[in-house]
Design a protein around this motif. Structure first.
Motif, PDB file in Angstrom:
ATOM      1  N   TYR A 180      46.952  32.126  42.808  1.00 49.05           N
ATOM      2  CA  TYR A 180      48.071  32.384  41.889  1.00 49.05           C
ATOM      3  C   TYR A 180      48.670  33.771  42.162  1.00 49.05           C
ATOM      4  O   TYR A 180      49.881  33.927  42.319  1.00 49.05           O
ATOM      5  CB  TYR A 180      47.513  32.266  40.470  1.00 49.05           C
ATOM      6  CG  TYR A 180      48.461  32.503  39.325  1.00 49.05           C
ATOM      7  CD1 TYR A 180      49.705  31.903  39.275  1.00 49.05           C
ATOM      8  CD2 TYR A 180      48.076  33.318  38.243  1.00 49.05           C
ATOM      9  CE1 TYR A 180      50.558  32.107  38.188  1.00 49.05           C
ATOM     10  CE2 TYR A 180      48.904  33.527  37.156  1.00 49.05           C
ATOM     11  CZ  TYR A 180      50.142  32.920  37.138  1.00 49.05           C
ATOM     12  OH  TYR A 180      50.979  33.124  36.057  1.00 49.05           O
ATOM     13  N   ASN A 194      42.329  40.965  32.159  1.00 47.74           N
ATOM     14  CA  ASN A 194      41.941  39.542  32.198  1.00 47.74           C
ATOM     15  C   ASN A 194      42.274  38.842  33.523  1.00 47.74           C
ATOM     16  O   ASN A 194      41.556  37.938  33.946  1.00 47.74           O
ATOM     17  CB  ASN A 194      42.526  38.776  31.001  1.00 47.74           C
ATOM     18  CG  ASN A 194      44.033  38.768  30.974  1.00 47.74           C
ATOM     19  OD1 ASN A 194      44.679  39.601  31.584  1.00 47.74           O
ATOM     20  ND2 ASN A 194      44.589  37.813  30.248  1.00 47.74           N
ATOM     21  N   PHE A 195      43.381  39.264  34.158  1.00 44.64           N
ATOM     22  CA  PHE A 195      43.715  38.763  35.502  1.00 44.64           C
ATOM     23  C   PHE A 195      43.928  40.017  36.365  1.00 44.64           C
ATOM     24  O   PHE A 195      45.079  40.469  36.528  1.00 44.64           O
ATOM     25  CB  PHE A 195      44.974  37.897  35.480  1.00 44.64           C
ATOM     26  CG  PHE A 195      44.802  36.546  34.826  1.00 44.64           C
ATOM     27  CD1 PHE A 195      44.372  35.443  35.564  1.00 44.64           C
ATOM     28  CD2 PHE A 195      45.085  36.370  33.477  1.00 44.64           C
ATOM     29  CE1 PHE A 195      44.236  34.192  34.964  1.00 44.64           C
ATOM     30  CE2 PHE A 195      44.945  35.122  32.868  1.00 44.64           C
ATOM     31  CZ  PHE A 195      44.511  34.026  33.617  1.00 44.64           C
ATOM     32  N   MET A 200      48.106  39.836  37.294  1.00 42.59           N
ATOM     33  CA  MET A 200      48.976  40.558  36.366  1.00 42.59           C
ATOM     34  C   MET A 200      49.620  41.763  37.054  1.00 42.59           C
ATOM     35  O   MET A 200      50.633  42.285  36.593  1.00 42.59           O
ATOM     36  CB  MET A 200      48.221  40.977  35.112  1.00 42.59           C
ATOM     37  CG  MET A 200      47.712  39.809  34.285  1.00 42.59           C
ATOM     38  SD  MET A 200      49.001  38.645  33.763  1.00 42.59           S
ATOM     39  CE  MET A 200      48.815  37.337  34.964  1.00 42.59           C
ATOM     40  N   ARG A 242      52.401  40.008  39.893  1.00 38.09           N
ATOM     41  CA  ARG A 242      53.648  39.455  39.354  1.00 38.09           C
ATOM     42  C   ARG A 242      54.642  40.564  38.998  1.00 38.09           C
ATOM     43  O   ARG A 242      55.800  40.298  38.706  1.00 38.09           O
ATOM     44  CB  ARG A 242      53.372  38.542  38.163  1.00 38.09           C
ATOM     45  CG  ARG A 242      52.902  39.253  36.937  1.00 38.09           C
ATOM     46  CD  ARG A 242      52.102  38.309  36.086  1.00 38.09           C
ATOM     47  NE  ARG A 242      52.897  37.691  35.081  1.00 38.09           N
ATOM     48  CZ  ARG A 242      52.477  36.655  34.345  1.00 38.09           C
ATOM     49  NH1 ARG A 242      51.298  36.113  34.548  1.00 38.09           N
ATOM     50  NH2 ARG A 242      53.203  36.152  33.416  1.00 38.09           N
ATOM     51  N   GLU A 256      55.136  41.860  28.314  1.00 38.35           N
ATOM     52  CA  GLU A 256      54.482  40.548  28.267  1.00 38.35           C
ATOM     53  C   GLU A 256      53.265  40.741  27.369  1.00 38.35           C
ATOM     54  O   GLU A 256      52.259  41.298  27.793  1.00 38.35           O
ATOM     55  CB  GLU A 256      54.109  40.126  29.698  1.00 38.35           C
ATOM     56  CG  GLU A 256      53.975  38.631  29.836  1.00 38.35           C
ATOM     57  CD  GLU A 256      52.567  38.162  29.579  1.00 38.35           C
ATOM     58  OE1 GLU A 256      52.281  37.830  28.405  1.00 38.35           O
ATOM     59  OE2 GLU A 256      51.769  38.142  30.519  1.00 38.35           O
ATOM     60  N   ARG A 300      40.652  27.829  30.700  1.00 40.70           N
ATOM     61  CA  ARG A 300      41.118  28.576  31.885  1.00 40.70           C
ATOM     62  C   ARG A 300      40.826  30.061  31.637  1.00 40.70           C
ATOM     63  O   ARG A 300      41.069  30.603  30.572  1.00 40.70           O
ATOM     64  CB  ARG A 300      42.619  28.349  32.066  1.00 40.70           C
ATOM     65  CG  ARG A 300      43.229  29.222  33.136  1.00 40.70           C
ATOM     66  CD  ARG A 300      44.685  28.805  33.382  1.00 40.70           C
ATOM     67  NE  ARG A 300      45.319  29.659  34.350  1.00 40.70           N
ATOM     68  CZ  ARG A 300      46.259  30.564  34.053  1.00 40.70           C
ATOM     69  NH1 ARG A 300      46.687  30.699  32.811  1.00 40.70           N
ATOM     70  NH2 ARG A 300      46.776  31.311  34.998  1.00 40.70           N
ATOM     71  N   ALA A 322      42.996  34.567  28.152  1.00 45.17           N
ATOM     72  CA  ALA A 322      44.352  34.486  28.705  1.00 45.17           C
ATOM     73  C   ALA A 322      45.343  34.470  27.555  1.00 45.17           C
ATOM     74  O   ALA A 322      45.073  33.862  26.503  1.00 45.17           O
ATOM     75  CB  ALA A 322      44.522  33.219  29.551  1.00 45.17           C
ATOM     76  N   CYS A 323      46.489  35.121  27.756  1.00 49.48           N
ATOM     77  CA  CYS A 323      47.496  35.128  26.698  1.00 49.48           C
ATOM     78  C   CYS A 323      48.101  33.734  26.534  1.00 49.48           C
ATOM     79  O   CYS A 323      48.717  33.434  25.521  1.00 49.48           O
ATOM     80  CB  CYS A 323      48.565  36.166  26.980  1.00 49.48           C
ATOM     81  SG  CYS A 323      49.282  35.985  28.608  1.00 49.48           S
ATOM     82  N   THR A 324      47.910  32.893  27.547  1.00 45.49           N
ATOM     83  CA  THR A 324      48.409  31.520  27.474  1.00 45.49           C
ATOM     84  C   THR A 324      47.391  30.569  26.823  1.00 45.49           C
ATOM     85  O   THR A 324      47.687  29.380  26.651  1.00 45.49           O
ATOM     86  CB  THR A 324      48.662  30.985  28.893  1.00 45.49           C
ATOM     87  OG1 THR A 324      47.513  31.300  29.686  1.00 45.49           O
ATOM     88  CG2 THR A 324      49.900  31.593  29.514  1.00 45.49           C
ATOM     89  N   SER A 334      51.455  27.990  34.030  1.00 52.05           N
ATOM     90  CA  SER A 334      51.772  29.189  34.812  1.00 52.05           C
ATOM     91  C   SER A 334      52.134  28.829  36.245  1.00 52.05           C
ATOM     92  O   SER A 334      51.403  28.069  36.898  1.00 52.05           O
ATOM     93  CB  SER A 334      50.581  30.135  34.804  1.00 52.05           C
ATOM     94  OG  SER A 334      50.216  30.408  33.472  1.00 52.05           O
ATOM     95  N   PHE A 348      58.098  33.276  33.374  1.00 51.14           N
ATOM     96  CA  PHE A 348      57.005  33.406  32.413  1.00 51.14           C
ATOM     97  C   PHE A 348      57.377  34.507  31.419  1.00 51.14           C
ATOM     98  O   PHE A 348      57.723  35.621  31.813  1.00 51.14           O
ATOM     99  CB  PHE A 348      55.730  33.808  33.172  1.00 51.14           C
ATOM    100  CG  PHE A 348      54.483  33.845  32.334  1.00 51.14           C
ATOM    101  CD1 PHE A 348      53.512  32.867  32.456  1.00 51.14           C
ATOM    102  CD2 PHE A 348      54.265  34.885  31.425  1.00 51.14           C
ATOM    103  CE1 PHE A 348      52.353  32.910  31.692  1.00 51.14           C
ATOM    104  CE2 PHE A 348      53.115  34.926  30.654  1.00 51.14           C
ATOM    105  CZ  PHE A 348      52.155  33.942  30.787  1.00 51.14           C
TER     106      PHE A 348
HETATM  107  O1  LIG Z   1      47.101  36.311  30.267  1.00 51.64           O
HETATM  108  C1  LIG Z   1      48.262  36.267  30.537  1.00 51.64           C
HETATM  109  C2  LIG Z   1      48.913  35.607  31.729  1.00 51.64           C
HETATM  110  C3  LIG Z   1      48.352  34.285  32.047  1.00 51.64           C
HETATM  111  C4  LIG Z   1      49.089  33.582  33.161  1.00 51.64           C
HETATM  112  O2  LIG Z   1      49.886  34.156  33.913  1.00 51.64           O
HETATM  113  O3  LIG Z   1      48.874  32.395  33.278  1.00 51.64           O
END
Ligand SMILES: O=CCCC(=O)O
Length: 485
Positions: free
Chosen positions: A113, A159-160, A164, A167, A258, A286, A291-293, A450, A456
């Motif tokens: 990703y 978290n990523f 993060m 992007r 974000e 996931r 994740a914020c999602t 995502s 996003f």
């Molecule tokens: O945690 C935030 C982003 C999650 C994502 O890009 O799928």
């Protein structure tokens, strides 16, 4: 087969400034710990405000040449980074698991990703264009040009640790901007390794700097106040985002935010329940729920709530293997820190105290590491804090609803507006609900949305600005109108 020591050795432990790595002013360092057992895996430079200014000096010095570099050349460097990241996917995956805890399978997904933001933006770099038209009034010609905004600061979450950053870095560099990244203090290693890889791929000195620090506010504050910085992009909590926007207001600094999410997952009576359960597993688990999602509120229509709940509990019981992220069988690693685990377990305890039932999980396990089990809560009353606060862990509260209006109202009853998920077989309903949901993104019969090729971002207190898609690069471009005779 890559080993922990090889991977950790590749990571520069100093600040990446100019041709990096360099020591922090005063020589300070801080520890990076493995969430699986709390052991220290590395010590990295602890930047001071002076170091931040050094990074901005480098970004400002490198800016004009980078902006003037042909976009094809910029794109080719980004493409090389994509290829190098892909070639070193196992190393980056292991590094993220070591510093953040998530299962290796999750880290591998993140490398794919995260790398894709370089490939996507290597293609976007050559498609930056303005327009030219005759003024309808006949008074002259209108030319619209796009120009890089200038030096940017990116503040990224734990978290990523890779995606993060990429992007933000991908579109910024493609647009011709220079960038300083301040990664989360829990996960500084991946960004340092990425800076080294970008340099090896041919990125000129000073175009990308990484400053690692434990004192985020003290170090980034002077940058935000510095008139040479032109853009701040942040991913993290709504609380911190509001403070950064307030700090940026002084100079009307361009910002993208974000922020947090509290995604609803709405299942209607006409849904394919098995597909909804499969989607719920993805939307909830996931990245271990960090994740914020992540789907955090499951609203299920009365006619299918029993079947959905039973199958969701069975799927968690049958497929989730909790353990160190580095174990091949693990699907759920530890949470990133003890504090994070306390937040998750407090929210579950509060829900149970007001009447929810833990149908699976719900208890902090003994032993080392910051583990929290996959948990489903049934009969969650509206007063439970978990329905209002972002949980950032593997916990799924389920609430039954009766009418479509009730389901949508419950989904929208939050200050957040990042993503919503809806399961139904009725296309009219899917479109109606998607239009009615107050979120920047909607997944229809999908548990993961995502995609670097898609915009996003959120609405309401989930922030503003978009990352990915054709919109992502616009965040790093100024529009200039040139009037001609
Ligand atoms: O945690 C935030 C982003 C999650 C994502 O890009 O799928």
């Amino acid at each position: 087969m890559v080993s922990d020591s090889d991977v950790l050795e590749f990571v520069p432990k100093g600040l990446w400034i100019g041709s990096g790595p360099v020591e922090a002013t005063g020589g300070g360092t801080f520890d990076v710990r493995n969430p699986a057992d709390g052991t220290v895996i590395a010590q990295v430079a602890d930047a001071t405000p002076e170091d931040a200014t050094r990074a901005l000096d480098a970004a400002v010095a490198a800016g004009p040449a980078w902006a003037a570099t042909p976009s094809r050349e910029r794109g080719e460097i980004l493409r090389t980074v994509f290829e190098q990241l892909t070639a070193r996917a196992e190393e980056f995956a292991l590094l993220m698991t070591l510093e953040m805890g998530k299962a290796l399978s999750e880290s591998r997904n993140e490398v794919r990703y995260g790398a894709e933001f370089f490939r996507w933006n290597s293609e976007e770099a050559v498609r930056i264009h303005g327009r030219y038209l005759n003024a309808p009034s006949g008074t002259g010609r209108i030319m619209v040009a796009k120009q890089p905004v200038g030096p940017c600061l990116a503040i990224t979450p734990w978290n990523f640790p890779l995606a993060m950053g990429t992007r933000k870095i991908g579109p910024a560099l493609a647009a011709g901007c220079t960038m300083i990244v301040k990664p989360a203090s829990a996960t500084p290693l991946t960004m340092l390794a990425l800076a080294k890889l970008c340099s090896e791929a041919g990125l000129p000195d000073g175009v990308l700097s990484v400053i690692t620090t434990q004192r985020s506010g003290a170090v980034t504050g002077p940058l935000i106040d510095d008139p040479r910085l032109r853009k701040l992009t942040f991913t993290g909590s709504t609380e911190v985002g509001k403070k950064l926007v307030a700090a940026s207001a002084n100079r009307l600094l361009r910002t993208s935010m974000e922020l947090g999410g509290n995604a609803p997952f709405v299942v209607f009576d006409d849904a394919d329940v098995d597909a909804a359960v499969a989607g719920a597993m993805q939307a909830k688990l996931r990245n271990g729920g960090e994740a914020c999602t992540a789907a955090n509120r499951f609203y299920v229509q009365r006619g299918v709530v029993a079947e959905f709940t039973e199958k969701f509990v069975a799927a968690m019981a049958d497929t989730v293997v909790m353990g160190p992220g580095t174990d091949a069988a693990t699907t759920l690693g530890p949470l990133v820190s003890e504090d994070q685990r306390e937040i998750v377990s407090d929210l579950v305890d509060d829900a149970v105290a007001v009447g929810a039932r833990a149908l699976i999980g719900g208890k902090v396990p003994g032993g080392p590491g910051w583990y929290y089990p996959a948990t489903i809560l049934g009969d969650v009353p509206p007063t439970a804090r978990i329905l209002r606060e972002e949980v950032f862990g593997p916990v799924a509260p389920i609430v039954a609803f009766d009418t479509e209006e009730e389901g949508v109202a419950a989904a929208n009853d939050t200050e957040y507006g990042l993503v919503s998920y809806v399961y139904t077989r009725d296309l009219d309903r899917a479109l109606r609900i998607s239009e009615g949901l107050e979120s920047g993104m909607v997944g229809v019969n999908r548990g993961v949305i995502s995609d670097p090729a898609a915009p996003f971002g959120g609405v309401k207190e989930s922030g503003f600005g978009r990352e990915g898609g054709t919109e992502g690069i616009e965040e790093y471009l100024n529009t200039k109108y040139i009037a001609l005779t």
